[in-house]
Design a protein around this motif. Structure first.
Motif, PDB file in Angstrom:
ATOM      1  N   GLU B  15      47.196  35.180  39.407  1.00 41.90           N
ATOM      2  CA  GLU B  15      47.017  36.340  38.527  1.00 41.90           C
ATOM      3  C   GLU B  15      45.543  36.667  38.406  1.00 41.90           C
ATOM      4  O   GLU B  15      44.688  35.812  38.615  1.00 41.90           O
ATOM      5  CB  GLU B  15      47.579  36.016  37.138  1.00 41.90           C
ATOM      6  CG  GLU B  15      49.079  36.139  37.077  1.00 41.90           C
ATOM      7  CD  GLU B  15      49.588  35.995  35.651  1.00 41.90           C
ATOM      8  OE1 GLU B  15      49.014  36.649  34.757  1.00 41.90           O
ATOM      9  OE2 GLU B  15      50.547  35.241  35.452  1.00 41.90           O
ATOM     10  N   GLU B  16      45.300  37.930  38.047  1.00 46.16           N
ATOM     11  CA  GLU B  16      43.919  38.331  37.844  1.00 46.16           C
ATOM     12  C   GLU B  16      43.283  37.477  36.736  1.00 46.16           C
ATOM     13  O   GLU B  16      43.945  37.183  35.740  1.00 46.16           O
ATOM     14  CB  GLU B  16      43.912  39.797  37.407  1.00 46.16           C
ATOM     15  CG  GLU B  16      42.813  40.594  38.056  1.00 46.16           C
ATOM     16  CD  GLU B  16      43.003  42.061  37.737  1.00 46.16           C
ATOM     17  OE1 GLU B  16      43.651  42.743  38.557  1.00 46.16           O
ATOM     18  OE2 GLU B  16      42.530  42.493  36.671  1.00 46.16           O
ATOM     19  N   GLU B  17      42.042  37.102  36.923  1.00 49.94           N
ATOM     20  CA  GLU B  17      41.318  36.248  35.964  1.00 49.94           C
ATOM     21  C   GLU B  17      42.109  34.973  35.695  1.00 49.94           C
ATOM     22  O   GLU B  17      42.423  34.634  34.559  1.00 49.94           O
ATOM     23  CB  GLU B  17      41.055  37.002  34.651  1.00 49.94           C
ATOM     24  CG  GLU B  17      39.902  36.425  33.873  1.00 49.94           C
ATOM     25  CD  GLU B  17      39.609  37.209  32.602  1.00 49.94           C
ATOM     26  OE1 GLU B  17      40.515  37.862  32.077  1.00 49.94           O
ATOM     27  OE2 GLU B  17      38.452  37.192  32.160  1.00 49.94           O
ATOM     28  N   ASP B  18      42.474  34.292  36.784  1.00 49.16           N
ATOM     29  CA  ASP B  18      43.227  33.047  36.620  1.00 49.16           C
ATOM     30  C   ASP B  18      42.910  32.097  37.770  1.00 49.16           C
ATOM     31  O   ASP B  18      42.113  32.412  38.651  1.00 49.16           O
ATOM     32  CB  ASP B  18      44.730  33.346  36.534  1.00 49.16           C
ATOM     33  CG  ASP B  18      45.466  32.298  35.696  1.00 49.16           C
ATOM     34  OD1 ASP B  18      44.863  31.262  35.353  1.00 49.16           O
ATOM     35  OD2 ASP B  18      46.649  32.520  35.400  1.00 49.16           O
ATOM     36  N   VAL B  19      43.564  30.968  37.753  1.00 50.07           N
ATOM     37  CA  VAL B  19      43.269  29.909  38.722  1.00 50.07           C
ATOM     38  C   VAL B  19      44.558  29.194  39.080  1.00 50.07           C
ATOM     39  O   VAL B  19      45.480  29.141  38.274  1.00 50.07           O
ATOM     40  CB  VAL B  19      42.242  28.914  38.114  1.00 50.07           C
ATOM     41  CG1 VAL B  19      42.749  28.324  36.809  1.00 50.07           C
ATOM     42  CG2 VAL B  19      41.888  27.790  39.087  1.00 50.07           C
ATOM     43  N   ALA B  54      42.494  23.426  37.219  1.00 47.90           N
ATOM     44  CA  ALA B  54      43.461  24.530  37.248  1.00 47.90           C
ATOM     45  C   ALA B  54      44.287  24.607  35.955  1.00 47.90           C
ATOM     46  O   ALA B  54      44.915  25.626  35.689  1.00 47.90           O
ATOM     47  CB  ALA B  54      44.378  24.403  38.454  1.00 47.90           C
ATOM     48  N   LEU B  57      41.133  27.259  31.301  1.00 51.35           N
ATOM     49  CA  LEU B  57      41.161  28.703  31.060  1.00 51.35           C
ATOM     50  C   LEU B  57      40.039  29.407  31.821  1.00 51.35           C
ATOM     51  O   LEU B  57      38.897  28.958  31.810  1.00 51.35           O
ATOM     52  CB  LEU B  57      40.982  28.926  29.557  1.00 51.35           C
ATOM     53  CG  LEU B  57      41.070  30.366  29.062  1.00 51.35           C
ATOM     54  CD1 LEU B  57      42.479  30.910  29.255  1.00 51.35           C
ATOM     55  CD2 LEU B  57      40.676  30.434  27.595  1.00 51.35           C
ATOM     56  N   VAL B  58      40.392  30.529  32.490  1.00 51.48           N
ATOM     57  CA  VAL B  58      39.387  31.340  33.165  1.00 51.48           C
ATOM     58  C   VAL B  58      39.055  32.541  32.287  1.00 51.48           C
ATOM     59  O   VAL B  58      39.951  33.254  31.838  1.00 51.48           O
ATOM     60  CB  VAL B  58      39.913  31.853  34.530  1.00 51.48           C
ATOM     61  CG1 VAL B  58      38.902  32.796  35.179  1.00 51.48           C
ATOM     62  CG2 VAL B  58      40.222  30.698  35.458  1.00 51.48           C
ATOM     63  N   MET B  59      37.775  32.725  31.995  1.00 51.87           N
ATOM     64  CA  MET B  59      37.330  33.925  31.283  1.00 51.87           C
ATOM     65  C   MET B  59      36.152  34.476  32.080  1.00 51.87           C
ATOM     66  O   MET B  59      35.153  33.773  32.271  1.00 51.87           O
ATOM     67  CB  MET B  59      36.869  33.590  29.858  1.00 51.87           C
ATOM     68  CG  MET B  59      37.994  33.152  28.924  1.00 51.87           C
ATOM     69  SD  MET B  59      39.167  34.455  28.563  1.00 51.87           S
ATOM     70  CE  MET B  59      38.658  34.893  26.940  1.00 51.87           C
ATOM     71  N   ASP B  60      36.274  35.727  32.543  1.00 49.33           N
ATOM     72  CA  ASP B  60      35.268  36.317  33.427  1.00 49.33           C
ATOM     73  C   ASP B  60      35.021  35.379  34.614  1.00 49.33           C
ATOM     74  O   ASP B  60      35.965  34.998  35.265  1.00 49.33           O
ATOM     75  CB  ASP B  60      33.982  36.637  32.661  1.00 49.33           C
ATOM     76  CG  ASP B  60      34.237  37.653  31.558  1.00 49.33           C
ATOM     77  OD1 ASP B  60      35.014  38.601  31.818  1.00 49.33           O
ATOM     78  OD2 ASP B  60      33.708  37.487  30.455  1.00 49.33           O
TER      79      ASP B  60
END
Ligand SMILES: Cc1cc2nc3c(=O)[nH]c(=O)nc-3n(C[C@H](O)[C@H](O)[C@H](O)COP(=O)(O)OP(=O)(O)OC[C@H]3O[C@@H](n4cnc5c(N)ncnc54)[C@H](O)[C@@H]3O)c2cc1C
Ligand code: FES
Lengths: 406, 104
Positions: B15-19, B54, B57-60
């Motif tokens: 997903e966008e902005e994810d890992v 993984a 949390l991915v932020m920017d």
């Protein structure tokens, strides 16, 4: 050059010392800890230290402290704070002057009060853990009193090393108000599946020592016997020093939003203090949470360096039992209703909303780190204090990050 | 030496902005999709303790470790402060015909 003296040498305290050094504090830093150990992490005590038999990770090595010119008085207990003359008296009657003081004396295990309670073990520090570990052996029957986080972690660890385990809880269910009933249910059924017997709604009468082992007599139901009895019935903030020195005490050493006690030269952080929380209507709380202790230490450092920093982090807690990891962003007791969000992988996160539909808590339990992302996002959502739409929260197809950014 | 491109997944699987986590042989990687739709890859384990990134949390352009909230810029692997101080190894990534490949 002002000196800072820190009482207690554990999570909150060691972090503060290291942090101040990193940030360029130019005065002397003295770290005083009564335990005969180099500062170590506490949470692994009830987990890997018991099951793997290894030692807990150190917060800093003796060399590192020396390198940073932090004076560490290991195995040294502070007996008195003399505020008038700005000095401490140690147990060995040595006196130590201070300019600023930071209290991080933590909490100690609450003791049972029934007849025979002297036969119960408690587990808060490394020595108690090592003593307990040496008594655990395959087939031994361990009776744990109290189904809170530490009690259940001990139950899981003892079971993992082959003990027979019975948990006695006075309340109708485990984990009390700390987590929603549904989360407690997942934890209880994992324990059951792993062979731990949990009995709720029981009342202790007395504990009797037998030739070998102990019998616990219960009110209304049959008594139960085992080889070891451990109490995990919560903790009490360690306030004796502060109280004797005349500092304000309110269920912990009372601090303001800047971690400052009623004496402006004395700060308190971690498990020993109680503080007003801006996200929860300034309600005063005292918590025993690892990350909170660290966050408060950072906050105190900033204030000691002359900045003005209020503590406002969302309290967060985790607990590992068997293969499950449970996480809570607090405080479920503030919630008026609970909104479940069942994800496609079957894991459910329980959100708590208050009267104004603002998010006040989130809790979830799953294998490994499977709930981390959602609870972390929930923490950020709690901090925004935005009004939430329950239908959106419960929709697993709606990314929580979108809610945060909207 | 020829670079070996290894297939990770379909571009839409992240997903966008994810890992996501990607295991290959006895190694493990983290493969990211940034908010502006670029793909990146780093070693899969945090350099503090060996925790799978993984699950974080991915932020920017930042990945936050799930264990102690250590942060890394996943676009260049740099560690962004205590408790993490060792950078992550990064790996080239390409997207072809809707498939993501990394070069090991
Ligand atoms: C077994 C166990 C498991 C835990 N598991 C978790 C978990 O899974 N998740 C979580 O979020 N939190 C957990 N916690 C809580 C977490 O460890 C605490 O919140 C944290 O350690 C608090 O740090 P502190 O510095 O305030 O106090 P402590 O870590 O309690 O340190 C206080 C220190 O001060 C010393 N001291 C006290 N009085 C004096 C004196 N007069 N002179 C000198 N020294 C003194 C004490 O001996 C102690 O070493 C756990 C705690 C325990 C005990
Ligand atoms: S394991 Fe990643 S920050 Fe500690």
């Amino acid at each position: 050059m002002e000196s800072l003296t820190i009482i207690g040498a554990s999570e909150a305290d060691t972090r503060t010392a290291l942090h101040l050094q990193e940030r360029g504090w130019d005065g002397e830093i003295v770290l005083i800890g009564q335990e005969p150990h180099t500062p170590y992490e506490h949470p692994p005590l009830s987990k890997a230290v018991l099951t793997e038999g290894n030692s807990p990770p150190l917060l800093s090595s003796a060399e590192q402290l020396q390198e940073l010119q932090i004076r560490f008085l290991q195995g040294s207990q502070v007996a008195e704070i003399d505020r008038q003359s700005h000095r401490l008296r140690l147990q060995n009657n040595e006196f130590l002057p201070y300019d600023k003081l930071l209290l991080a004396t933590g909490a100690s295990a609450r003791r049972l009060t029934c007849t025979g309670s002297e036969h119960t073990l408690v587990l808060r520090n490394l020595d108690e853990t090592l003593a307990f570990r040496s008594l655990l052996a395959t087939g031994k029957h361990l009776i744990l009193i109290g189904a809170g986080f530490i009690g259940l972690e001990l139950a899981a660890s003892a079971r993992k090393v082959g003990c027979q385990v019975t948990v006695l809880e006075i309340a109708p269910r485990i984990l009390g108000r700390a987590v929603p009933a549904e989360v407690a249910e997942v934890v209880a059924s994992e324990h059951k599946q792993q062979g731990v017997e949990i009995r709720c709604d029981v009342k202790l009468d007395q504990i009797q020592a037998l030739k070998s082992g102990y019998t616990i007599e219960l009110k209304n139901v049959e008594s139960i016997s085992g080889d070891l009895v451990v109490a995990g019935i919560s903790a009490v903030p360690e306030v004796a020093l502060a109280e004797a020195a005349g500092l304000d005490i309110e269920n912990g050493v009372s601090v303001n939003a800047f971690q400052q006690t009623s004496d402006p030269d004395i700060y308190a952080v971690g498990d020993c203090c109680s503080f007003p929380h801006p996200l929860y209507e300034q309600q005063r709380m005292s918590l025993e949470m690892w990350r909170c202790a660290r966050d408060q230490a950072e906050c105190a450092v900033q204030n000691l360096l002359g900045e003005t920093k209020e503590f406002s982090a969302v309290p967060w807690f985790w607990s590992d039992q068997f293969e499950l990891s449970l996480q809570v962003a607090w405080l479920p007791s503030f919630a008026k209703r609970v909104i479940p969000r069942t994800r496609l992988d079957g894991v459910t996160i329980y959100f708590g909303l208050n009267d104004q539909e603002k998010l006040v808590s989130a809790a979830g339990v799953g294998a490994g780190n499977s709930v981390t992302k959602d609870i972390r996002l929930a923490e950020m959502l709690i901090a925004t204090q935005k009004t939430m739409n329950p239908a959106e929260l419960s929709d697993p197809n709606l990314n929580l990050k979108k809610l945060l950014k909207s | 030496m020829m670079t070996e491109w290894v297939l990770v997944c379909a571009a839409d699987d992240i997903e966008e902005e994810d890992v996501i986590r990607f295991d290959h042989g006895d190694r493990t990687f983290a493969v990211y999709r940034s908010p502006d739709d670029e793909y990146y890859a780093t070693d899969g384990l945090c350099t503090h303790e060996k925790i799978h990134l993984a699950d974080g949390l991915v932020m920017d352009n930042v990945i936050e470790c799930p264990k102690h909230n250590g942060r890394f810029d996943y676009t260049d692997g740099s560690a962004l402060g205590a408790p993490v101080c060792v950078n992550l190894q990064t790996y080239p990534v390409k997207v072809e015909d809707g498939l993501v490949f990394i070069s090991l």
